[in-house]
Write a protein that holds these residues in place. Structure first.
Motif, PDB file in Angstrom:
ATOM      1  N   TYR A 372     -33.980  23.627  18.597  1.00 19.12           N
ATOM      2  CA  TYR A 372     -32.658  24.257  18.635  1.00 19.12           C
ATOM      3  C   TYR A 372     -32.769  25.762  18.882  1.00 19.12           C
ATOM      4  O   TYR A 372     -31.925  26.349  19.572  1.00 19.12           O
ATOM      5  CB  TYR A 372     -31.900  23.991  17.327  1.00 19.12           C
ATOM      6  CG  TYR A 372     -31.206  22.654  17.292  1.00 19.12           C
ATOM      7  CD1 TYR A 372     -29.919  22.496  17.806  1.00 19.12           C
ATOM      8  CD2 TYR A 372     -31.828  21.522  16.753  1.00 19.12           C
ATOM      9  CE1 TYR A 372     -29.275  21.268  17.771  1.00 19.12           C
ATOM     10  CE2 TYR A 372     -31.205  20.289  16.724  1.00 19.12           C
ATOM     11  CZ  TYR A 372     -29.925  20.168  17.227  1.00 19.12           C
ATOM     12  OH  TYR A 372     -29.288  18.955  17.203  1.00 19.12           O
ATOM     13  N   TRP A 373     -33.790  26.384  18.322  1.00 19.55           N
ATOM     14  CA  TRP A 373     -33.986  27.812  18.521  1.00 19.55           C
ATOM     15  C   TRP A 373     -34.223  28.134  20.009  1.00 19.55           C
ATOM     16  O   TRP A 373     -33.644  29.076  20.558  1.00 19.55           O
ATOM     17  CB  TRP A 373     -35.173  28.308  17.697  1.00 19.55           C
ATOM     18  CG  TRP A 373     -35.527  29.743  17.942  1.00 19.55           C
ATOM     19  CD1 TRP A 373     -36.573  30.241  18.662  1.00 19.55           C
ATOM     20  CD2 TRP A 373     -34.808  30.890  17.484  1.00 19.55           C
ATOM     21  NE1 TRP A 373     -36.562  31.594  18.679  1.00 19.55           N
ATOM     22  CE2 TRP A 373     -35.492  32.040  17.959  1.00 19.55           C
ATOM     23  CE3 TRP A 373     -33.657  31.066  16.705  1.00 19.55           C
ATOM     24  CZ2 TRP A 373     -35.057  33.324  17.702  1.00 19.55           C
ATOM     25  CZ3 TRP A 373     -33.233  32.362  16.436  1.00 19.55           C
ATOM     26  CH2 TRP A 373     -33.924  33.468  16.930  1.00 19.55           C
ATOM     27  N   LYS A 376     -30.917  27.786  21.826  1.00 16.66           N
ATOM     28  CA  LYS A 376     -30.011  28.879  21.471  1.00 16.66           C
ATOM     29  C   LYS A 376     -30.388  30.156  22.220  1.00 16.66           C
ATOM     30  O   LYS A 376     -29.519  30.876  22.734  1.00 16.66           O
ATOM     31  CB  LYS A 376     -30.053  29.116  19.953  1.00 16.66           C
ATOM     32  CG  LYS A 376     -29.057  30.165  19.459  1.00 16.66           C
ATOM     33  CD  LYS A 376     -27.620  29.758  19.754  1.00 16.66           C
ATOM     34  CE  LYS A 376     -26.640  30.775  19.199  1.00 16.66           C
ATOM     35  NZ  LYS A 376     -25.243  30.453  19.576  1.00 16.66           N
ATOM     36  N   CYS A 377     -31.679  30.429  22.305  1.00 16.02           N
ATOM     37  CA  CYS A 377     -32.151  31.609  23.026  1.00 16.02           C
ATOM     38  C   CYS A 377     -31.793  31.517  24.507  1.00 16.02           C
ATOM     39  O   CYS A 377     -31.351  32.498  25.124  1.00 16.02           O
ATOM     40  CB  CYS A 377     -33.664  31.765  22.868  1.00 16.02           C
ATOM     41  SG  CYS A 377     -34.183  32.232  21.201  1.00 16.02           S
ATOM     42  N   ASN A 380     -28.007  32.033  24.888  1.00 20.16           N
ATOM     43  CA  ASN A 380     -27.644  33.452  24.747  1.00 20.16           C
ATOM     44  C   ASN A 380     -27.982  34.236  26.016  1.00 20.16           C
ATOM     45  O   ASN A 380     -27.212  35.088  26.463  1.00 20.16           O
ATOM     46  CB  ASN A 380     -28.376  34.072  23.553  1.00 20.16           C
ATOM     47  CG  ASN A 380     -27.836  33.568  22.227  1.00 20.16           C
ATOM     48  OD1 ASN A 380     -26.714  33.052  22.150  1.00 20.16           O
ATOM     49  ND2 ASN A 380     -28.629  33.697  21.181  1.00 20.16           N
ATOM     50  N   ILE A 407     -25.619  22.506  22.681  1.00 18.42           N
ATOM     51  CA  ILE A 407     -27.078  22.453  22.582  1.00 18.42           C
ATOM     52  C   ILE A 407     -27.547  21.309  21.682  1.00 18.42           C
ATOM     53  O   ILE A 407     -28.750  21.120  21.504  1.00 18.42           O
ATOM     54  CB  ILE A 407     -27.665  23.801  22.079  1.00 18.42           C
ATOM     55  CG1 ILE A 407     -27.118  24.163  20.685  1.00 18.42           C
ATOM     56  CG2 ILE A 407     -27.409  24.910  23.080  1.00 18.42           C
ATOM     57  CD1 ILE A 407     -27.807  25.366  20.082  1.00 18.42           C
TER      58      ILE A 407
END
Length: 477
Positions: A372-373, A376-377, A380, A407
């Motif tokens: 997920y990180w 998310k990056c 963004n 996501i």
């Protein structure tokens, strides 16, 4: 009939084969007992019949026991056991058996290998298919036209159109199956012009009357290339069109934005009550943002198939995209009241001989936090470059996906896992059980450009090759 007082091996094998056809495990076990009682178990005809019966009745452990007790085995014995293991998803075991078969002095023939090759024709088993092909070449097994066609088909359906094309180019002779496989293959992988060219060359080279199956391949090719005039030409040549042919023609017209012609065609052919045809029309509505017509088509589908949950999900999504949330609630309640179960979205990816499966909003994977990180990056970064997720008219979205943050969609989770688990430059290969939604399709294009990776996403209808910010489907899917 089998004489239970003095049965012979031929009669007993025939009776066991009848049990196989009827999927009658109980009767098959009785004949197994008779074989043991009268000493016919060791006869290879009887043992092979038992082997096939247990495999077709989904009793792989019983099949293993029969196989293990066989005094002698022939190519049929080995082929059935390989087929049984592959059928149950035991790909490594099937490959191991193929090697043991060769070590036992029995060389696999084209029929035995072509029997199991199609089972490897899936994204989650592409490595196994390549291993089989390499094995055939190393052991100089006769690659006749049937086996070469099977190898080609395996590569097409597991996402390696280039390798399929290489096999095709190297064939000394080709039949109608060879050409049809490649025509369909190019179409599925978004290479419509090559698909149409392939079909035209088939007609020139074979000089035979093309039957309905290759004609369907020609219509599929015209769909991929958006060649409407050629599509009309090929359709008019079909003597007795089937529903699938009509659906392909409607799909071509709708994808090209020719909705008036599509409507007239449907009325003239009297195919208004064919769900496959209506769904083909609906695809065009989604592509060209024809919301009003899309709503009409969805209503027709609901009336035509009142117990198909997918139709109500389409209707629910239409209302959601038009901010009519009271209607969404009504439909969801109706789905529950009727006891219908909408399909859940799943995506999977194979890494290091292990298949990783992701559901919508899945947090069960050990590396979920990192997955997920990463997404998310990326999100963004894309939003910083002016990217905005597409939300309108996602007719192929299911409710659980619509209600989940983007996501959390299954295909993005699988793609992210592939990104964090493989070396830079490695192609990411993902399969999804439902059609990819518009927002994820757009997101995947951005990801491919940002990380400089090719992403191959297979859905039920085609392969999407995302590369350098573009997709092989040209956004017509």
């Amino acid at each position: 009939m089998v004489d239970f007082n003095s049965p012979d091996h031929v009669a007993l094998a025939t009776a066991i084969s009848a049990c196989t056809m009827l999927k009658s495990l109980q009767q098959g076990r009785k004949f197994h007992d008779i074989a043991m009682k009268y000493g016919l178990y060791s006869h290879i005809l009887v043992s092979n019949s038992l082997l096939k019966m247990y495999i077709d009745c989904e009793r792989i452990q019983d099949a293993r026991e029969v196989f293990g007790r066989m005094v002698s085995k022939n190519i049929i014995s080995w082929t059935e056991m390989i087929r049984g293991n592959v059928k149950k998803g035991r790909f490594n075991e099937g490959l191991k058996l193929l090697r043991h078969m060769n070590g036992d002095g029995i060389t696999p023939d084209s029929r035995s290998v072509s029997t199991v090759l199609p089972t490897w024709a899936r994204m989650a088993a592409h490595k196994h298919g390549k291993d089989i092909h390499a094995y055939l070449l190393r052991n100089r097994i006769d690659l006749n036209i049937t086996l070469q066609n099977a190898v080609m088909d395996m590569y097409v359906k597991s996402g390696f159109i280039e390798l399929a094309s290489r096999v095709f180019t190297g064939m000394k002779e080709r039949d109608v199956v060879s050409w049809t496989v490649m025509t369909i293959g190019y179409s599925l992988h978004g290479q419509g012009e090559l698909a149409v060219e392939s079909f035209q060359k088939m007609e020139e080279e074979l000089r035979i009357e093309i039957d309905q199956f290759p004609e369907a391949a020609a219509l599929l090719a015209c769909n991929a290339a958006l060649m409407v005039d050629k599509g009309r030409l090929y359709f008019d040549r079909i003597k007795e069109p089937k529903v699938g042919h009509y659906a392909l023609m409607v799909s071509l017209l709708a994808r090209a934005g020719l909705f008036d012609e599509a409507r007239i065609f449907i009325e003239e052919q009297g195919i208004e009550r064919q769900a496959e045809v209506l769904k083909a029309l609906l695809d065009g509505c989604r592509i060209h943002q024809q919301g009003k017509l899309g709503k009409q088509v969805i209503n027709q589908l609901c009336n035509l198939e009142p117990l198909n949950a997918d139709n109500y999900i389409l209707l629910s999504n239409w209302y959601a995209n038009n901010d009519k949330w009271d209607k969404v609630d009504e439909i969801q309640q109706s789905i529950r009241d009727m006891g219908l179960k909408p399909k859940k979205a799943y995506s999977w990816i194979e890494l290091k001989n292990k298949v990783h499966v992701f559901g919508t909003g899945d947090v069960s994977h050990p590396r979920s936090e990192r997955i997920y990180w990463e997404l998310k990056c990326l999100m963004n970064e894309m939003e910083g470059k002016g990217y905005k997720p597409i939300t309108a008219f996602n007719l192929h979205d299911v409710d659980e996906e619509r209600e989940c943050i983007q996501i959390g969609h299954s295909e993005l989770l699988a793609i992210s896992f592939g990104l964090i688990s493989t070396q830079t430059g490695t192609t990411i290969r993902v399969t999804k059980n439902l059609n990819v939604c518009c927002s994820c399709h757009d997101f995947s294009k951005f990801i491919s450009k940002m990380v400089n990776r090719e992403i191959v996403l297979k859905d039920p209808n085609r392969f999407h090759h995302f590369k350098n910010g573009s997709c092989s489907c040209r956004d017509f899917w």
